[in-house]
Design an enzyme around this catalytic site. Structure first.
Site, short mmCIF file in Angstrom:
data_model
loop_
_atom_site.label_atom_id
_atom_site.label_comp_id
_atom_site.label_asym_id
_atom_site.label_seq_id
_atom_site.Cartn_x
_atom_site.Cartn_y
_atom_site.Cartn_z
N TYR A 1 -3.64 -13.27 5.06
CA TYR A 1 -2.53 -12.80 4.82
C TYR A 1 -1.50 -11.86 5.66
O TYR A 1 -0.41 -12.35 6.10
CB TYR A 1 -2.20 -12.05 3.28
CG TYR A 1 -0.95 -11.80 2.70
CD1 TYR A 1 0.09 -12.49 2.42
CD2 TYR A 1 -0.49 -10.37 2.89
CE1 TYR A 1 1.47 -12.17 2.14
CE2 TYR A 1 0.55 -10.01 2.47
CZ TYR A 1 1.47 -10.84 1.99
OH TYR A 1 2.87 -10.44 1.89
N HIS B 1 1.30 -3.75 6.52
CA HIS B 1 0.53 -4.36 5.77
C HIS B 1 -0.90 -3.70 6.45
O HIS B 1 -0.91 -3.80 7.59
CB HIS B 1 0.62 -5.55 5.54
CG HIS B 1 1.66 -6.13 4.92
ND1 HIS B 1 2.18 -5.77 3.64
CD2 HIS B 1 2.59 -6.98 5.39
CE1 HIS B 1 3.12 -6.46 3.44
NE2 HIS B 1 3.58 -7.06 4.52
#
Length: 348
Positions: free
Chosen positions: A111, A73
């Site tokens: 996140y 990510h």
């Protein structure tokens, strides 16, 4: 004769109806599925590719799924916008990411910071400073109520904060101001010295024996009904006894004083007093509907002094049962010829 067009030709696929996405943003959230690059390797590749856009911050986090498959990510913040239609712009060594422009970098950062693998970052994260939310109308009104210290200050603050409402609802704001900032009624100043005020002995006995001996007792004190000529001092005497609610010509419970020990009802015609039984009978906890206000409960329990002139004698307008109630709950006193409730020095 011309042959018909081939059906196969008519079924050929035309140009795609889905144009290539156009990216135009300073912030991106990338996810590289099934990517075995290390966070450092991917970050270096991206930094090299984005040098012209002056990367301000890049963070790459590695996440391992339950089957051990690695994902990467990425949060990217640029100092200038990246505008491209190239769907492979962020492809690195054959790995193609899912691409999303970012509106809230703080959420994305939170996140990708919770992943279970390695991570790497460069630069300084820039978080958007959130503007404080504007207070709602209720919150603004609550602030006025909490901070104002008196009636005039309250109305002034309402006028400044809600000018339109103040213009069309001033009466309601004045009502709320009176409820918030209850001012004690002014102390009555008699035009005569106490030594010049006189009272019939039977009325003195009622006040001494029923009003003063058992305040708020189980028995309701009797009221006093006085009928007689004008300019005889009966109002001055009645208002000089103690703290009271004074009603002249009409009865309005808007500014009812709960600490009063009696009521003075002066020149109020009987037909205009629907609560007369509650007032004369010293009743407790009755409901009234003040003018321009909401219904309210009156604690009551205090007697009244009713003052009338001969032309508005209540008894003349009462039914027999009402007269009976008046005599049962009040001492009725008709002034005799020449009687006054005061005496001048020359008359002593």
């Amino acid at each position: 004769m011309r042959a018909p067009a081939s059906s196969a030709a008519s079924n050929r696929p035309g140009p795609s109806n889905h144009p290539t996405p156009r990216w135009n943003s300073k912030q991106f959230f990338l996810t590289y599925p099934h990517c075995n690059l290390t966070p450092s390797e991917l970050m270096k590749e991206l930094f090299s590719r984005l040098t012209e856009k002056i990367p301000g911050y890049i963070k790459v986090s590695q996440e391992f799924h339950k089957d051990g498959d690695p994902h990467l990510h990425v949060l990217i913040q640029l100092n200038t916008k990246l505008c491209t239609r190239n769907p492979k712009f962020f492809d690195v060594q054959g790995f193609h990411p899912n691409i999303q422009p970012v509106r809230d970098a703080e959420k994305v950062f939170g996140y990708i910071s919770k992943t279970n693998g390695d991570s790497d970052e460069m630069g300084e994260l820039q978080l958007r400073i959130k503007k404080p939310e504007k207070p709602t109308r209720d919150q603004r009104m609550a602030m006025i109520i909490a901070s104002s210290t008196n009636r005039n200050e309250y109305l002034s603050m309402v006028r400044k904060e809600f000018p339109f409402d103040w213009a069309i609802r001033l009466q309601q704001f004045e009502y709320s101001a009176a409820a918030l900032f209850t001012e004690p009624p002014p102390v009555y100043q008699s035009p005569f010295p106490n030594e010049q005020i006189v009272c019939p002995p039977e009325l003195v006995d009622i006040i001494d024996q029923e009003w003063n001996q058992q305040p708020n007792g189980p028995r309701r004190p009797r009221s006093i009904y006085i009928c007689g000529p004008s300019r005889t001092g009966k109002t001055t005497w009645a208002r000089n006894i103690g703290r009271h609610n004074y009603y002249n010509s009409t009865v309005d419970f808007t500014h009812y004083d709960k600490d009063a020990i009696y009521n003075v009802i002066d020149d109020v015609p009987f037909k205009f007093l629907p609560q007369w039984k509650a007032l004369v009978g010293a009743q407790r906890d009755y409901i009234v509907n003040p003018k321009y206000g909401k219904k309210k409960k009156i604690p009551g329990g205090i007697p009244s002094i009713i003052l009338t002139n001969d032309d508005e004698d209540w008894i003349k307008d009462m039914k027999p049962a009402q007269v009976e109630y008046l005599h049962a709950n009040a001492h009725v006193h008709y002034m005799y010829e020449g009687q006054k409730f005061y005496v001048l020095p020359a008359e002593e």
